[in-house]
Design a protein around this motif. Structure first.
Motif, PDB file in Angstrom:
ATOM      1  N   SER A 149       0.823  -1.209   0.000  1.00  0.00           N
ATOM      2  CA  SER A 149       0.000   0.000   0.000  1.00  0.00           C
ATOM      3  C   SER A 149       0.857   1.259   0.000  1.00  0.00           C
ATOM      4  O   SER A 149       1.899   1.328   0.655  1.00  0.00           O
ATOM      5  CB  SER A 149      -0.905   0.012   1.236  1.00  0.00           C
ATOM      6  OG  SER A 149      -1.565   1.254   1.362  1.00  0.00           O
ATOM      7  N   GLU A 150       0.414   2.286  -0.727  1.00  0.00           N
ATOM      8  CA  GLU A 150       1.139   3.558  -0.743  1.00  0.00           C
ATOM      9  C   GLU A 150       0.599   4.516   0.303  1.00  0.00           C
ATOM     10  O   GLU A 150       0.997   5.674   0.363  1.00  0.00           O
ATOM     11  CB  GLU A 150       1.076   4.187  -2.138  1.00  0.00           C
ATOM     12  CG  GLU A 150       1.788   3.345  -3.197  1.00  0.00           C
ATOM     13  CD  GLU A 150       2.066   4.103  -4.480  1.00  0.00           C
ATOM     14  OE1 GLU A 150       1.682   5.285  -4.570  1.00  0.00           O
ATOM     15  OE2 GLU A 150       2.672   3.516  -5.401  1.00  0.00           O
ATOM     16  N   SER A 208      -1.782   0.331 -11.328  1.00  0.00           N
ATOM     17  CA  SER A 208      -2.610   0.533 -12.523  1.00  0.00           C
ATOM     18  C   SER A 208      -4.047   0.816 -12.134  1.00  0.00           C
ATOM     19  O   SER A 208      -4.712   1.680 -12.716  1.00  0.00           O
ATOM     20  CB  SER A 208      -2.535  -0.701 -13.424  1.00  0.00           C
ATOM     21  OG  SER A 208      -1.231  -0.905 -13.902  1.00  0.00           O
ATOM     22  N   ARG A 209      -4.568   0.090 -11.113  1.00  0.00           N
ATOM     23  CA  ARG A 209      -5.937   0.326 -10.660  1.00  0.00           C
ATOM     24  C   ARG A 209      -6.072   1.718 -10.061  1.00  0.00           C
ATOM     25  O   ARG A 209      -7.075   2.410 -10.272  1.00  0.00           O
ATOM     26  CB  ARG A 209      -6.322  -0.737  -9.621  1.00  0.00           C
ATOM     27  CG  ARG A 209      -6.593  -2.113 -10.188  1.00  0.00           C
ATOM     28  CD  ARG A 209      -7.327  -2.986  -9.197  1.00  0.00           C
ATOM     29  NE  ARG A 209      -6.546  -3.220  -7.990  1.00  0.00           N
ATOM     30  CZ  ARG A 209      -5.760  -4.243  -7.787  1.00  0.00           C
ATOM     31  NH1 ARG A 209      -5.604  -5.158  -8.730  1.00  0.00           N
ATOM     32  NH2 ARG A 209      -5.107  -4.379  -6.645  1.00  0.00           N
ATOM     33  N   ALA A 210      -5.043   2.143  -9.301  1.00  0.00           N
ATOM     34  CA  ALA A 210      -5.089   3.471  -8.675  1.00  0.00           C
ATOM     35  C   ALA A 210      -5.042   4.564  -9.749  1.00  0.00           C
ATOM     36  O   ALA A 210      -5.719   5.606  -9.629  1.00  0.00           O
ATOM     37  CB  ALA A 210      -3.922   3.631  -7.714  1.00  0.00           C
ATOM     38  N   ALA A 211      -4.256   4.344 -10.810  1.00  0.00           N
ATOM     39  CA  ALA A 211      -4.128   5.345 -11.873  1.00  0.00           C
ATOM     40  C   ALA A 211      -5.389   5.418 -12.724  1.00  0.00           C
ATOM     41  O   ALA A 211      -5.743   6.468 -13.265  1.00  0.00           O
ATOM     42  CB  ALA A 211      -2.938   5.016 -12.761  1.00  0.00           C
ATOM     43  N   GLN A 227       1.920  -7.864  -8.540  1.00  0.00           N
ATOM     44  CA  GLN A 227       0.812  -7.368  -7.724  1.00  0.00           C
ATOM     45  C   GLN A 227       0.920  -5.870  -7.511  1.00  0.00           C
ATOM     46  O   GLN A 227      -0.074  -5.140  -7.548  1.00  0.00           O
ATOM     47  CB  GLN A 227       0.797  -8.080  -6.360  1.00  0.00           C
ATOM     48  CG  GLN A 227       0.737  -9.590  -6.424  1.00  0.00           C
ATOM     49  CD  GLN A 227      -0.396 -10.098  -7.282  1.00  0.00           C
ATOM     50  OE1 GLN A 227      -1.565  -9.749  -7.071  1.00  0.00           O
ATOM     51  NE2 GLN A 227      -0.077 -10.941  -8.258  1.00  0.00           N
ATOM     52  N   GLN A 228       2.144  -5.393  -7.297  1.00  0.00           N
ATOM     53  CA  GLN A 228       2.371  -3.966  -7.093  1.00  0.00           C
ATOM     54  C   GLN A 228       2.010  -3.172  -8.338  1.00  0.00           C
ATOM     55  O   GLN A 228       1.383  -2.109  -8.258  1.00  0.00           O
ATOM     56  CB  GLN A 228       3.857  -3.758  -6.745  1.00  0.00           C
ATOM     57  CG  GLN A 228       4.249  -2.328  -6.433  1.00  0.00           C
ATOM     58  CD  GLN A 228       5.698  -2.251  -5.981  1.00  0.00           C
ATOM     59  OE1 GLN A 228       5.991  -1.975  -4.828  1.00  0.00           O
ATOM     60  NE2 GLN A 228       6.624  -2.494  -6.880  1.00  0.00           N
ATOM     61  N   GLN A 229       2.376  -3.695  -9.515  1.00  0.00           N
ATOM     62  CA  GLN A 229       2.074  -3.014 -10.766  1.00  0.00           C
ATOM     63  C   GLN A 229       0.566  -2.970 -11.011  1.00  0.00           C
ATOM     64  O   GLN A 229       0.019  -1.941 -11.440  1.00  0.00           O
ATOM     65  CB  GLN A 229       2.770  -3.722 -11.933  1.00  0.00           C
ATOM     66  CG  GLN A 229       2.626  -3.010 -13.270  1.00  0.00           C
ATOM     67  CD  GLN A 229       3.157  -1.597 -13.239  1.00  0.00           C
ATOM     68  OE1 GLN A 229       4.242  -1.349 -12.721  1.00  0.00           O
ATOM     69  NE2 GLN A 229       2.392  -0.654 -13.768  1.00  0.00           N
TER      70      GLN A 229
END
Length: 215
Positions: A15-16, A211-214, A205-207
């Motif tokens: 998580s960011e 991508s979903r967040a963007a 998973q991180q990518q």
């Protein structure tokens, strides 16, 4: 071995977001194998225990007084300090938000050769399938390590059950249910995952998460 009570280890997350205050558990674990961190505050070095690390921040238990809003840095890799600020303080714990996100997967891969009491666990929100004989249980993946997974579900899997764990993108892994508690299951792989395989999967998973967040 995976997450066997009463041991507490540092938890990693993709998580960011910076960590939020969490409710204390009714029964505190009495043995900690948490990662030790080196803090720099006002030009002085201090030590802390790192309870969890995400791309956006960390939750620590410091051995010095830290006021809310304090700017600090912590050395997560040798010679590479990460700057942040103390956002909240609760129950002797401090939530730190990093000035800019870090690469958690790279941190795990880089430090994998260092002596560790346990394999690092990484928080992942996904789906896991556990096959017990002819029955397949669809469960929520909570965290994963080279040694196993923690999952949540309404299935009735007994301790000692032999299962096959399947995570999308990883080969099926024979495993054993080690503990259960309130719908949660700790499952240990019969054979540890190779670190390059796990790191590659976590990078995917991180990518996907980014991508979903963007989008």
């Amino acid at each position: 071995m995976l997450d066997e009570r009463p041991v507490e280890t540092t938890l990693y997350s993709l998580s960011e977001s910076a960590p939020h205050p969490r409710r204390r558990r009714r029964s505190e674990r009495h043995l900690s194998l948490l990662r030790v961190g080196s803090l720099m505050i006002d030009g002085k070095h201090e030590l802390c225990l790192i309870k969890n690390i995400s791309a956006g921040g960390m939750l620590i238990r410091p051995y010095c007084r830290i006021a809310e809003g304090t700017e600090l840095s912590i050395e997560l890799k040798q010679g590479e300090p990460v700057r942040g600020i103390a956002r909240w303080i609760k129950d002797q714990h401090v939530g730190v938000a990093f000035d800019s996100p870090i690469d958690v997967v790279s941190l795990i891969a880089t430090s994998a050769g260092a002596p560790r009491p346990r394999m690092p666990r990484v928080e992942v929100d996904g789906t896991a399938w556990l096959r017990e004989g002819a029955t397949v249980h669809r469960m929520r993946l909570v965290n994963v390590s080279q040694g196993g997974v923690k999952v949540l579900g309404e299935s009735d899997l007994p301790v000692g059950a032999e299962v096959i764990v399947t995570l999308s993108g990883l080969p099926p892994a024979p495993a054993v249910v080690r503990w259960t508690n309130d719908g949660g299951y700790g499952v240990t792989f019969n054979r540890a995952l190779a670190l390059p395989l796990l790191v590659g999967w976590l990078q995917e998973q991180q990518q996907r998460q980014r991508s979903r967040a963007a989008g």
